[in-house]
Design a protein around this motif. Structure first.
Motif, short mmCIF file in Angstrom:
data_model
loop_
_atom_site.label_atom_id
_atom_site.label_comp_id
_atom_site.label_asym_id
_atom_site.label_seq_id
_atom_site.Cartn_x
_atom_site.Cartn_y
_atom_site.Cartn_z
N VAL A 39 -10.84 63.24 25.91
CA VAL A 39 -9.68 63.83 25.23
C VAL A 39 -9.57 65.32 25.56
O VAL A 39 -8.46 65.86 25.73
N ALA A 40 -10.71 66.02 25.69
CA ALA A 40 -10.65 67.45 26.01
C ALA A 40 -10.10 67.68 27.42
O ALA A 40 -9.27 68.56 27.65
N ALA A 52 -4.50 79.93 27.16
CA ALA A 52 -5.57 80.23 26.20
C ALA A 52 -5.41 79.40 24.92
O ALA A 52 -6.39 78.87 24.38
N ALA A 53 -4.16 79.30 24.45
CA ALA A 53 -3.92 78.49 23.25
C ALA A 53 -4.18 77.02 23.52
O ALA A 53 -4.71 76.29 22.67
N VAL A 92 -10.81 72.51 19.71
CA VAL A 92 -10.84 72.20 18.28
C VAL A 92 -10.53 70.73 18.06
O VAL A 92 -11.22 70.03 17.28
N TYR A 93 -9.53 70.23 18.74
CA TYR A 93 -9.15 68.81 18.61
C TYR A 93 -10.29 67.91 19.08
O TYR A 93 -10.61 66.90 18.43
N GLY A 94 -10.92 68.26 20.20
CA GLY A 94 -12.03 67.46 20.69
C GLY A 94 -13.23 67.49 19.78
O GLY A 94 -13.90 66.46 19.57
N LEU A 95 -13.54 68.66 19.20
CA LEU A 95 -14.69 68.75 18.29
C LEU A 95 -14.44 67.97 17.01
O LEU A 95 -15.37 67.36 16.46
#
Length: 304
Positions: A97-98, A201-202, A209-212
């Motif tokens: 996903v990342a 960067a965003a 964040v989404y992957g974590l």
């Protein structure tokens, strides 16, 4: 405590010495009882010589220790190979996903510049068709990446010397379909974010964040039994949770395949992808309706 692979030899030697001393003691006591005398140094030396003479040439005196073949050894190795493959597949929830989120968002974000959009909108082709073509290219790349990861998951047990015969062909096929669907959903999430026209960067920050969140709430990092209910609720709102559930149904520790449990998980993963694409198209429509597509104001010097 220090141990090694050769530490057992010292323990066996200690047992042999203790057995020899016990035999010497019993022989010396038996000789003393038969002769009616007491045990002395000379009688101990004689008893030791007698024990050595009796044991010399006797192959059964100290039999060699051998490891018997375990009838379930082959099954255990197949189960370990199957477990390694399943673990590798579960761990793909975060990197897949990342990677696909970042690649898709940055690739499609390159078309979001004002000048690029004006040239694209001026073409006779429909905007929606162009967006789907861009997403199809990213989705095709995601399929190739998922198949490459699937090959790595198979290569892991082989590199560890474990057989892959324990991997059921039906379960392997279901795992492949799950990985492909998950990669398309990850690309769809990147497509949705790219419609916001954020910078690189965003995009990297959102992807991490989404992957974590997926990694810590999907069950790939921690057993579900040890996770609090809040994390489980959050995990069920992400495609990573249903990805791991589909993998578990297709390739569990017992080696059985449950299509009935696999199908709801993969269906929800695909529904997440459809929802991401729908939100992305809605954001794209909102962006097209913004009045900032006109060329920026510039001062042109007039020649006299």
């Amino acid at each position: 405590m220090v141990t090694s692979f050769t530490g057992a030899y010292g323990s066996l030697a200690k047992l042999q010495v203790e057995d020899f001393l016990n035999l010497t003691r019993m022989t010396a006591l038996a000789d003393a009882a038969s002769s009616g005398s007491s045990v002395s140094v000379a009688s101990l030396n004689a008893a030791a010589g007698s024990v050595i003479a009796d044991l010399t040439g006797n192959a059964d005196a100290y039999p060699q220790i051998a490891i018997a073949e375990d009838p379930a050894g082959t099954d255990d190795r197949e189960a370990n190979g199957r477990y390694a493959f399943q673990t590798m597949m579960d761990m793909g929830a975060y990197p897949m996903v990342a990677a696909m989120f970042t690649i898709t968002a940055m690739t499609m974000g390159s078309f979001s510049g004002a000048r690029v959009r004006r040239r694209m909108y001026a073409s006779p082709q429909r905007t929606g068709s162009m967006l789907f073509q861009q997403f199809a290219c990213c989705g095709l790349f995601g399929v190739l990446v998922s198949l490459f990861y699937l090959a790595l998951a198979l290569a892991l047990p082989v590199a560890a010397g474990l057989p892959i015969t324990g991997v059921d062909p039906r379960g392997f096929l279901l795992c492949a379909l799950t990985m492909v669907a998950y990669s398309l959903t990850a690309a769809a999430s990147g497509f949705m974010v790219s419609m916001i026209a954020v910078n690189s960067a965003a995009i990297n920050a959102i992807a991490n964040v989404y992957g974590l969140v997926i990694m810590f709430t999907s069950g790939m990092a921690f057993p579900v039994d040890l996770m609090p209910k809040v994390m489980i609720v959050i995990g069920k709102c992400t495609p990573g949770w249903w990805f791991c559930r589909s993998i578990s149904a297709a390739m569990n520790s017992e080696g059985t395949v449950s299509v009935s449990n696999w199908f709801p998980g993969i269906a929800l993963v695909l529904l997440f992808g459809v929802a991401f694409i729908a939100l992305g198209l809605a954001l794209s429509q909102m962006r097209r309706l913004r009045p900032n597509l006109a060329a920026p104001a510039s001062t042109q010097l007039a020649e006299v």
